[in-house]
Scaffold this active site. Structure first.
Site: not given
Length: 413
Positions: A12, A145, A246, A298
């Site tokens: 990512g 992360d 999440e 974002l």
């Protein structure tokens, strides 16, 4: 004769991964061992497809290229989500890769990424050793992360944390204007670890107490306890803000989500909707005004809220990797080792990739309060130095100027 160097990015995007790329290029240009620097477009897929950019040429022709690259968010070379097989499963894929590297006179290969990228470069280093290849392989860390082991933190995390904390403070200002009870639930990335959601607590200051509640995946989530927490906070304040990862899950390991999570190629659950699920729960059981916000992508690479400390460390890690490869090291990842919080100081060390790949680092339980609904001051002391410093961006017509990435768009070709 000098060898060439190859670098790729994977996983990512972040606000700092291009700074690591700039560090690799700077390191190569300053080295005595390497001449050209090739960038593989779209990660290991670019190596297999023969899709390369000559980055050293761009840097030599344009004196501003590396500075602008450092400040450009996301991934200049693009990314991929390729799960590399073992050499026993498919030796042909490694034959193709090593044939390409040898034909291009590559002396060192650097893969900038997170856990899955470290797995890829670990496999390449092992195959090189088995074949007696003198090509050096190194992973350069990145991931918002912040879950790579054997490093204090990962490039990209500090900038994401800065964006999250800033957004939470702005959300607080928004919610404070209404003189009526309201609950705002902010869903923050973090499938298996709560480092990002923990950063939301940095928004608290002398006048702002939000977010009053912070929930991380490291502690089992109980719906009844959550409702009790919200009711208690509504008695203390009309405006209750909740930060939630999440990846929160119940005591049985089931994700709290609005819909069933689907796994990607690496087996990672693709999560969505925990904020909406909790919004519906509060609406049904408490009945107060409630909204949910999903920061979504974002938070990954907000170039306008980048941490200067994050970029500085990213460049250094990239350059360090080149230095060590030039010295003959292979199969390693440069890592950050913190020396002190205040004043903040650190040093870069070299870690064996085999001790990093396929392992994950969560938030220490002692950095989460006993009730499991907030983080401790020790957690905040850990994060604060990583978000410091502002980056002076270049602007045009009111918008930031970044390096163009038209080479990543193949639509219509």
């Amino acid at each position: 004769m000098k060898r060439h160097l190859m670098v790729a990015q994977s996983g990512g995007p972040t606000a700092a991964i291009n700074a690591s790329l700039a560090g690799v290029i700077r390191g190569a240009l300053d080295s005595e061992a390497y001449d050209k620097v090739y960038g593989a477009v779209h990660g290991i897929s670019g190596v297999l497809d023969g899709n390369f950019l000559e980055l050293s040429e761009k840097a030599r022709e344009d004196g501003s290229f590396l500075d602008r690259l450092t400040r450009t968010p996301a991934m200049y070379l693009g990314s991929c989500r390729v799960k590399m097989p073992t050499v026993e499963e498919d030796p042909s894929i490694y034959d193709r890769i090593f044939q390409t590297l040898e034909e291009m006179n590559i002396g060192a290969f650097f893969y900038i990424g997170g856990n899955d990228s470290m797995d890829t470069v670990t496999k390449l280093a092992a195959v090189a050793k088995k074949r007696g290849s003198d090509i050096r392989f190194a992973g350069v860390p990145k991931t918002i992360d912040n879950d790579l082991v054997l490093t204090d933190h990962t490039p990209g995390y500090g900038s994401a944390a800065k964006y999250i904390a800033t957004s939470m403070l702005e959300i607080a200002h928004d919610t404070y204007i209404y003189d009526l009870p309201c609950v705002t639930i902010v869903e923050i990335m973090g499938r298996d670890s709560g480092w990002l959601a923990a950063a939301a607590a940095l928004a608290r200051n002398e006048y702002n107490i939000t977010p009053q509640l912070v929930y991380l995946p490291e502690v089992p989530f109980h719906r009844t306890t959550f409702l009790e927490d919200v009711r208690r906070e509504l008695k203390r304040s009309k405006n209750v803000v909740v930060a939630v990862s999440e990846g929160i899950r119940d005591e049985n390991g089931v994700y709290i989500s609005a819909k069933e999570a689907v796994a990607d190629k690496f087996g990672h659950k693709q999560l969505s909707g925990v904020g909406k699920a909790l919004e519906n729960l509060v609406k049904k059981e408490i009945g107060t005004k409630v909204r949910s916000i999903e920061l979504s992508i974002l938070q990954r690479c907000a170039g306008h809220a980048t941490s200067a400390q994050d970029l500085e460390e990213s460049v250094r890690l990239g350059s360090y990797a080149v230095e060590k490869a030039e010295e003959g090291e292979t199969g390693f990842m440069p890592s950050v080792h913190r020396l002190s919080d205040e004043p903040y100081s650190y040093e870069i060390r070299m870690e064996d990739l085999q001790n990093i790949a396929n392992k994950a680092k969560g938030v220490p339980r002692e950095w989460i309060n006993e009730a499991g609904n907030d983080v401790t001051e020790e957690m905040l002391r850990y994060i604060r130095p990583l978000i410091r410093g502002e980056v002076e961006n270049e602007w045009k017509n009111g918008l930031p100027v970044y390096l163009p990435v038209a080479h990543l768009n193949h639509v219509g070709e």
